[in-house]
Design a protein around this motif. Sequence first.
Motif, PDB file in Angstrom:
ATOM      1  N   GLY A 150     -16.660  40.367  33.399  1.00 54.32           N
ATOM      2  CA  GLY A 150     -18.042  40.807  33.619  1.00 54.32           C
ATOM      3  C   GLY A 150     -18.797  41.180  32.359  1.00 54.32           C
ATOM      4  O   GLY A 150     -19.859  41.806  32.430  1.00 54.32           O
ATOM      5  N   MET A 151     -18.294  40.803  31.177  1.00 53.67           N
ATOM      6  CA  MET A 151     -18.954  41.219  29.931  1.00 53.67           C
ATOM      7  C   MET A 151     -20.190  40.382  29.594  1.00 53.67           C
ATOM      8  O   MET A 151     -20.895  40.668  28.629  1.00 53.67           O
ATOM      9  CB  MET A 151     -17.949  41.181  28.773  1.00 53.67           C
ATOM     10  N   GLU A 152     -20.455  39.368  30.420  1.00 53.98           N
ATOM     11  CA  GLU A 152     -21.700  38.611  30.228  1.00 53.98           C
ATOM     12  C   GLU A 152     -22.934  39.473  30.529  1.00 53.98           C
ATOM     13  O   GLU A 152     -24.063  39.080  30.257  1.00 53.98           O
ATOM     14  CB  GLU A 152     -21.719  37.325  31.061  1.00 53.98           C
ATOM     15  N   ARG A 153     -22.725  40.670  31.087  1.00 55.88           N
ATOM     16  CA  ARG A 153     -23.827  41.646  31.238  1.00 55.88           C
ATOM     17  C   ARG A 153     -24.379  42.033  29.868  1.00 55.88           C
ATOM     18  O   ARG A 153     -25.533  42.436  29.752  1.00 55.88           O
ATOM     19  CB  ARG A 153     -23.317  42.935  31.909  1.00 55.88           C
ATOM     20  N   PHE A 154     -23.517  41.962  28.837  1.00 57.31           N
ATOM     21  CA  PHE A 154     -23.893  42.451  27.513  1.00 57.31           C
ATOM     22  C   PHE A 154     -23.991  41.359  26.460  1.00 57.31           C
ATOM     23  O   PHE A 154     -24.722  41.508  25.482  1.00 57.31           O
ATOM     24  CB  PHE A 154     -22.856  43.484  27.024  1.00 57.31           C
ATOM     25  N   PHE A 155     -23.222  40.279  26.649  1.00 61.18           N
ATOM     26  CA  PHE A 155     -23.083  39.279  25.593  1.00 61.18           C
ATOM     27  C   PHE A 155     -23.372  37.875  26.128  1.00 61.18           C
ATOM     28  O   PHE A 155     -23.185  37.616  27.328  1.00 61.18           O
ATOM     29  CB  PHE A 155     -21.646  39.286  25.048  1.00 61.18           C
ATOM     30  N   PRO A 156     -23.778  36.938  25.248  1.00 60.03           N
ATOM     31  CA  PRO A 156     -23.952  35.543  25.678  1.00 60.03           C
ATOM     32  C   PRO A 156     -22.635  34.981  26.215  1.00 60.03           C
ATOM     33  O   PRO A 156     -21.605  35.049  25.540  1.00 60.03           O
ATOM     34  CB  PRO A 156     -24.373  34.825  24.388  1.00 60.03           C
ATOM     35  N   LYS A 157     -22.682  34.451  27.416  1.00 62.45           N
ATOM     36  CA  LYS A 157     -21.474  34.016  28.123  1.00 62.45           C
ATOM     37  C   LYS A 157     -20.653  33.008  27.316  1.00 62.45           C
ATOM     38  O   LYS A 157     -19.415  33.061  27.304  1.00 62.45           O
ATOM     39  CB  LYS A 157     -21.885  33.406  29.475  1.00 62.45           C
ATOM     40  N   GLU A 158     -21.351  32.090  26.625  1.00 58.33           N
ATOM     41  CA  GLU A 158     -20.642  31.014  25.925  1.00 58.33           C
ATOM     42  C   GLU A 158     -19.860  31.514  24.704  1.00 58.33           C
ATOM     43  O   GLU A 158     -19.003  30.799  24.176  1.00 58.33           O
ATOM     44  CB  GLU A 158     -21.628  29.919  25.495  1.00 58.33           C
ATOM     45  N   LYS A 159     -20.131  32.747  24.271  1.00 60.40           N
ATOM     46  CA  LYS A 159     -19.427  33.297  23.094  1.00 60.40           C
ATOM     47  C   LYS A 159     -18.227  34.156  23.480  1.00 60.40           C
ATOM     48  O   LYS A 159     -17.408  34.493  22.630  1.00 60.40           O
ATOM     49  CB  LYS A 159     -20.392  34.144  22.261  1.00 60.40           C
ATOM     50  N   ILE A 160     -18.116  34.494  24.756  1.00 60.93           N
ATOM     51  CA  ILE A 160     -17.093  35.449  25.197  1.00 60.93           C
ATOM     52  C   ILE A 160     -15.726  34.774  25.357  1.00 60.93           C
ATOM     53  O   ILE A 160     -15.612  33.703  25.949  1.00 60.93           O
ATOM     54  CB  ILE A 160     -17.502  36.094  26.541  1.00 60.93           C
ATOM     55  N   VAL A 161     -14.691  35.437  24.820  1.00 64.45           N
ATOM     56  CA  VAL A 161     -13.298  35.015  25.044  1.00 64.45           C
ATOM     57  C   VAL A 161     -12.547  36.257  25.515  1.00 64.45           C
ATOM     58  O   VAL A 161     -12.544  37.279  24.827  1.00 64.45           O
ATOM     59  CB  VAL A 161     -12.633  34.476  23.758  1.00 64.45           C
ATOM     60  N   LYS A 162     -11.921  36.180  26.687  1.00 64.02           N
ATOM     61  CA  LYS A 162     -11.150  37.330  27.184  1.00 64.02           C
ATOM     62  C   LYS A 162      -9.761  37.298  26.567  1.00 64.02           C
ATOM     63  O   LYS A 162      -8.942  36.452  26.894  1.00 64.02           O
ATOM     64  CB  LYS A 162     -11.074  37.319  28.713  1.00 64.02           C
ATOM     65  N   THR A 163      -9.517  38.231  25.664  1.00 64.83           N
ATOM     66  CA  THR A 163      -8.243  38.272  24.941  1.00 64.83           C
ATOM     67  C   THR A 163      -7.427  39.520  25.281  1.00 64.83           C
ATOM     68  O   THR A 163      -6.211  39.530  25.105  1.00 64.83           O
ATOM     69  CB  THR A 163      -8.502  38.304  23.423  1.00 64.83           C
ATOM     70  N   GLY A 164      -8.114  40.594  25.709  1.00 68.79           N
ATOM     71  CA  GLY A 164      -7.462  41.892  25.830  1.00 68.79           C
ATOM     72  C   GLY A 164      -7.611  42.675  24.539  1.00 68.79           C
ATOM     73  O   GLY A 164      -8.172  42.177  23.554  1.00 68.79           O
ATOM     74  N   ASN A 165      -7.114  43.898  24.527  1.00 68.22           N
ATOM     75  CA  ASN A 165      -7.186  44.770  23.358  1.00 68.22           C
ATOM     76  C   ASN A 165      -5.865  44.762  22.590  1.00 68.22           C
ATOM     77  O   ASN A 165      -4.804  44.791  23.204  1.00 68.22           O
ATOM     78  CB  ASN A 165      -7.475  46.217  23.782  1.00 68.22           C
ATOM     79  N   PRO A 166      -5.948  44.787  21.260  1.00 68.37           N
ATOM     80  CA  PRO A 166      -4.713  44.936  20.481  1.00 68.37           C
ATOM     81  C   PRO A 166      -4.011  46.241  20.857  1.00 68.37           C
ATOM     82  O   PRO A 166      -4.654  47.285  20.975  1.00 68.37           O
ATOM     83  CB  PRO A 166      -5.219  45.015  19.028  1.00 68.37           C
ATOM     84  N   ILE A 167      -2.709  46.167  21.083  1.00 71.40           N
ATOM     85  CA  ILE A 167      -1.961  47.367  21.456  1.00 71.40           C
ATOM     86  C   ILE A 167      -0.699  47.476  20.631  1.00 71.40           C
ATOM     87  O   ILE A 167      -0.205  46.498  20.104  1.00 71.40           O
ATOM     88  CB  ILE A 167      -1.579  47.368  22.960  1.00 71.40           C
ATOM     89  N   ARG A 168      -0.199  48.707  20.542  1.00 75.07           N
ATOM     90  CA  ARG A 168       1.020  48.966  19.763  1.00 75.07           C
ATOM     91  C   ARG A 168       2.219  48.637  20.643  1.00 75.07           C
ATOM     92  O   ARG A 168       2.772  49.504  21.295  1.00 75.07           O
ATOM     93  CB  ARG A 168       1.029  50.429  19.328  1.00 75.07           C
ATOM     94  N   THR A 169       2.595  47.369  20.656  1.00 74.26           N
ATOM     95  CA  THR A 169       3.658  46.943  21.572  1.00 74.26           C
ATOM     96  C   THR A 169       4.974  47.658  21.288  1.00 74.26           C
ATOM     97  O   THR A 169       5.785  47.853  22.190  1.00 74.26           O
ATOM     98  CB  THR A 169       3.886  45.420  21.506  1.00 74.26           C
ATOM     99  N   ASP A 170       5.180  48.093  20.032  1.00 71.67           N
ATOM    100  CA  ASP A 170       6.416  48.808  19.718  1.00 71.67           C
ATOM    101  C   ASP A 170       6.506  50.133  20.469  1.00 71.67           C
ATOM    102  O   ASP A 170       7.581  50.673  20.691  1.00 71.67           O
ATOM    103  CB  ASP A 170       6.520  49.072  18.214  1.00 71.67           C
TER     104      ASP A 170
END
Length: 362
Positions: A150-170
């Motif tokens: 749902g982030m197209e509410r804020f950003f141009p849809k064609e630029k959005i890539v759903k990747t998730g947030n970097p997390i400390r997997t360790d």
Amino acid sequence: MDRYRFILSGGGTGGHIYPAVAIANELKRRHPDAEFLFVGAKDKMEMEKVPQAGYEIKGLWISGLQRKLTLKNLMFPLKLISSLLEARKIVKQFKPHVAIGTGGFASGPLLRMAESSGVPCVLQEQNSFAGITNKLLASKAEKICVAYDGMERFFPKEKIVKTGNPIRTDLVQIKESKKEAASFFGLDGDKKTLLVLGGSLGARRINQLVEKELSFFKKQGLQVLWQCGKLYFEEYKKYESESVKVLAFVNRMDLAYASADVIISRAGAGSVSELCLVGKPVIFIPSPNVAEDHQTQNAQALVAKDAAVMLRETELDEAFETRFSGLMESKEMQEKLGEEIKKMAMPKATEHIVDEIEKLLK
């Protein structure tokens, strides 16, 4: 060929700094000869945290607008002009191949000047409600990496890539059993454990709630691992007992997560992403004192998928015991919350963000 040069900016809070450092680490792993430069706000925590992570950082004289008329607001135009000029100088000298912004005041001037110099820009937005800096930069960015639908509410849809947030997997790759983890903190491995997380500084309202409910937790047969934050440790350490462990901060988050049966937490983007990977039932109590109430939005994104319980601070006195009892009495509900939150985990977020950055290297 010329060694790759990456310029990164993200700061003000750990929620912006940590993703920028994680992205730099992954880029460095793939491109060991690359050069890195961070740009932050002069008086913010990134000026300390980024060098601790092993990277050079330059500071801009920049801050945000206050919500009321103050002397600081009158200084804002001067700070902005100064920061834009300094950012342009930094970009000209460093000549980056890609600029990466993870939010925070300094990323605005830096990415604006990078883009105007023809440097491709990537944004990383951690929250489900976009920050003002990233919203202002969105039209000029090549790619915008997000963690929520749902982030197209804020950003141009064609630029959005759903990747998730970097997390400390360790921190969250739980290897130890619950018993081993509990014994590390001096807890009973056979008893159910409530883990309370308020962030490194602490959360006053959550601490007040835990203090008030300690006898209630005891009646529930729970032991408590209570991270109250360094600001509040002196106030709450008096409650330390065999079944209540009070910590300023947790050095071994992997063991804290492993020992927990149920978790109470704030709903910052980093915490939410980690807790998705942990896969335990969570009650989120969002901080109301953050921009655009984004923690509530983060928590609601999980509640909408039956992946967490949320209580606002204003509901705690009236509803906490009822909602908490309902969760503890239903093994089915605990299992469902754990399963659904785990489905939302994106453990390879950092790799996917760097994949997008690499596409822009020419």
